[in-house]
Motif scaffolding. Structure first.
Motif, PDB file in Angstrom:
ATOM      1  N   GLU A  40      80.990 -17.092 -44.559  1.00  0.00           N
ATOM      2  CA  GLU A  40      79.801 -17.533 -43.835  1.00  0.00           C
ATOM      3  C   GLU A  40      79.185 -16.444 -42.961  1.00  0.00           C
ATOM      4  O   GLU A  40      78.032 -16.547 -42.565  1.00  0.00           O
ATOM      5  N   GLY A  41      79.936 -15.420 -42.577  1.00  0.00           N
ATOM      6  CA  GLY A  41      79.393 -14.372 -41.734  1.00  0.00           C
ATOM      7  C   GLY A  41      79.172 -14.791 -40.293  1.00  0.00           C
ATOM      8  O   GLY A  41      78.350 -14.206 -39.590  1.00  0.00           O
ATOM      9  N   ALA A  42      79.898 -15.817 -39.833  1.00  0.00           N
ATOM     10  CA  ALA A  42      79.735 -16.329 -38.473  1.00  0.00           C
ATOM     11  C   ALA A  42      81.093 -16.793 -37.949  1.00  0.00           C
ATOM     12  O   ALA A  42      81.825 -17.492 -38.656  1.00  0.00           O
ATOM     13  N   ILE A  94      78.906 -13.724 -33.135  1.00  0.00           N
ATOM     14  CA  ILE A  94      78.471 -13.087 -34.375  1.00  0.00           C
ATOM     15  C   ILE A  94      77.969 -14.156 -35.337  1.00  0.00           C
ATOM     16  O   ILE A  94      78.609 -15.195 -35.524  1.00  0.00           O
ATOM     17  N   GLY A  95      76.825 -13.878 -35.981  1.00  0.00           N
ATOM     18  CA  GLY A  95      76.243 -14.862 -36.883  1.00  0.00           C
ATOM     19  C   GLY A  95      75.776 -16.089 -36.114  1.00  0.00           C
ATOM     20  O   GLY A  95      75.464 -16.017 -34.918  1.00  0.00           O
ATOM     21  N   ASP A  96      75.710 -17.219 -36.801  1.00  0.00           N
ATOM     22  CA  ASP A  96      75.292 -18.466 -36.146  1.00  0.00           C
ATOM     23  C   ASP A  96      76.458 -19.019 -35.338  1.00  0.00           C
ATOM     24  O   ASP A  96      77.149 -19.961 -35.746  1.00  0.00           O
ATOM     25  N   THR A  97      76.682 -18.430 -34.180  1.00  0.00           N
ATOM     26  CA  THR A  97      77.791 -18.822 -33.310  1.00  0.00           C
ATOM     27  C   THR A  97      77.284 -19.029 -31.901  1.00  0.00           C
ATOM     28  O   THR A  97      76.683 -18.129 -31.315  1.00  0.00           O
ATOM     29  N   ASN A  98      77.513 -20.219 -31.356  1.00  0.00           N
ATOM     30  CA  ASN A  98      77.213 -20.488 -29.956  1.00  0.00           C
ATOM     31  C   ASN A  98      78.367 -20.013 -29.085  1.00  0.00           C
ATOM     32  O   ASN A  98      79.506 -19.899 -29.544  1.00  0.00           O
ATOM     33  N   ALA A 168      71.534 -10.366 -40.494  1.00  0.00           N
ATOM     34  CA  ALA A 168      71.362  -8.990 -40.988  1.00  0.00           C
ATOM     35  C   ALA A 168      71.910  -8.046 -39.915  1.00  0.00           C
ATOM     36  O   ALA A 168      71.168  -7.328 -39.249  1.00  0.00           O
ATOM     37  N   ASP A 169      73.230  -8.060 -39.749  1.00  0.00           N
ATOM     38  CA  ASP A 169      73.851  -7.404 -38.591  1.00  0.00           C
ATOM     39  C   ASP A 169      74.784  -6.260 -38.975  1.00  0.00           C
ATOM     40  O   ASP A 169      75.660  -5.876 -38.197  1.00  0.00           O
ATOM     41  N   GLY A 170      74.613  -5.682 -40.153  1.00  0.00           N
ATOM     42  CA  GLY A 170      75.421  -4.529 -40.519  1.00  0.00           C
ATOM     43  C   GLY A 170      75.226  -3.391 -39.533  1.00  0.00           C
ATOM     44  O   GLY A 170      74.089  -3.038 -39.214  1.00  0.00           O
ATOM     45  N   SER A 171      76.290  -2.837 -39.010  1.00  0.00           N
ATOM     46  CA  SER A 171      76.370  -1.781 -37.993  1.00  0.00           C
ATOM     47  C   SER A 171      76.078  -2.289 -36.579  1.00  0.00           C
ATOM     48  O   SER A 171      76.004  -1.489 -35.644  1.00  0.00           O
ATOM     49  N   ALA A 172      75.945  -3.594 -36.387  1.00  0.00           N
ATOM     50  CA  ALA A 172      75.717  -4.136 -35.043  1.00  0.00           C
ATOM     51  C   ALA A 172      76.979  -3.993 -34.184  1.00  0.00           C
ATOM     52  O   ALA A 172      78.094  -4.217 -34.648  1.00  0.00           O
ATOM     53  N   LEU A 183      76.898  -5.672 -24.189  1.00  0.00           N
ATOM     54  CA  LEU A 183      76.042  -5.598 -25.373  1.00  0.00           C
ATOM     55  C   LEU A 183      76.216  -6.910 -26.118  1.00  0.00           C
ATOM     56  O   LEU A 183      77.317  -7.242 -26.548  1.00  0.00           O
ATOM     57  N   VAL A 184      75.134  -7.641 -26.260  1.00  0.00           N
ATOM     58  CA  VAL A 184      75.212  -9.036 -26.681  1.00  0.00           C
ATOM     59  C   VAL A 184      74.667  -9.214 -28.093  1.00  0.00           C
ATOM     60  O   VAL A 184      73.603  -8.693 -28.435  1.00  0.00           O
ATOM     61  N   ASP A 185      75.396  -9.959 -28.910  1.00  0.00           N
ATOM     62  CA  ASP A 185      74.884 -10.396 -30.195  1.00  0.00           C
ATOM     63  C   ASP A 185      74.099 -11.688 -29.971  1.00  0.00           C
ATOM     64  O   ASP A 185      74.512 -12.527 -29.180  1.00  0.00           O
ATOM     65  N   PRO A 186      72.944 -11.862 -30.639  1.00  0.00           N
ATOM     66  CA  PRO A 186      72.109 -13.028 -30.329  1.00  0.00           C
ATOM     67  C   PRO A 186      72.736 -14.364 -30.669  1.00  0.00           C
ATOM     68  O   PRO A 186      72.403 -15.386 -30.069  1.00  0.00           O
TER      69      PRO A 186
END
Length: 209
Positions: A40-42, A94-98, A168-172, A183-186
């Motif tokens: 899922e990438g999250a 990361i990904g769709d994560t609250n 689309a978070d490759g290298s984030a 440093l925050v992931d959205p």
């Protein structure tokens, strides 16, 4: 598939139970890799899938059926969850994560991470990498300093996950230190299509290299 299994157990339909077991084995094998990481990438969906797969396994055992071999991968899922847990016992978004409390999984290193070192086995490594694109590290696990004083970072690599919950978070890169997220992931904002969904999933919303 879990619903079909429950219906089969309630109505005593052996064929339904067998079909549910086959479906569960297929979906677990297709969705969880050999390292126990979801496609899922999250991080939230890693947590969600672990809870659902563990429930399915328990209900299969209750049915008297053999648990499909693919479920061995479920036992490896807590590793990513532990390494993706920040020193404040929440998950990296990361990904769709609250933002939310990490899941305590008794007897695993995820229990140690979720309880800030109060219980559970101590992880043996400060760094972990997973082939589905996660590199996660920290200064320690609260052994040389207070647990909440540790630093944490994550790096995403590889192509975007081919599901609706990856970004689309490759290298984030993310970073946690001094008791806060620096440093925050959205993370998750909405799954409704539109400009906001496009932005939060896109590279401009991430700390990419």
């Amino acid at each position: 598939a879990i619903g079909l299994l429950e219906a089969g157990l309630t109505l005593r339909r052996a064929a339904w139970i067998d079909l549910a077991a086959q479906r569960l084995g297929r979906v677990v094998g297709a969705s969880i890799d050999s390292q126990g990481v979801m496609n899922e990438g999250a991080i939230f969906y890693q947590r969600y899938w672990y809870a659902r797969a563990a429930l399915a396994r328990d209900r299969l055992r209750a049915s008297g059926r053999a648990v499909p071999a693919a479920f061995a991968r479920v036992d490896r899922m807590p590793s990513l969850l532990a390494h993706a847990t920040l020193p404040d016992a929440t998950y990296e978004t990361i990904g769709d994560t609250n933002r939310g409390s990490a899941l305590r999984i008794p007897g695993t290193i995820a229990e140690y991470a979720a309880t800030r070192g109060r219980s559970g086995p101590v992880p043996t490594s400060r760094f972990a990498t997973f082939s589905r694109g996660y590199a996660l590290g920290r200064s320690g696990w609260g052994l040389a300093r207070p647990y909440t004083d540790e630093t944490f970072y994550s790096v995403r690599f590889g192509p975007p996950a081919a599901t609706v919950h990856g970004h689309a978070d490759g290298s984030a890169v993310t970073l946690y230190g001094y008791g806060s997220r620096l440093l925050v992931d959205p993370g998750y904002y909405t799954v409704s299509a539109g400009a906001w969904r496009t932005f939060f999933r896109g590279r401009t919303a991430h700390n990419v290299v």
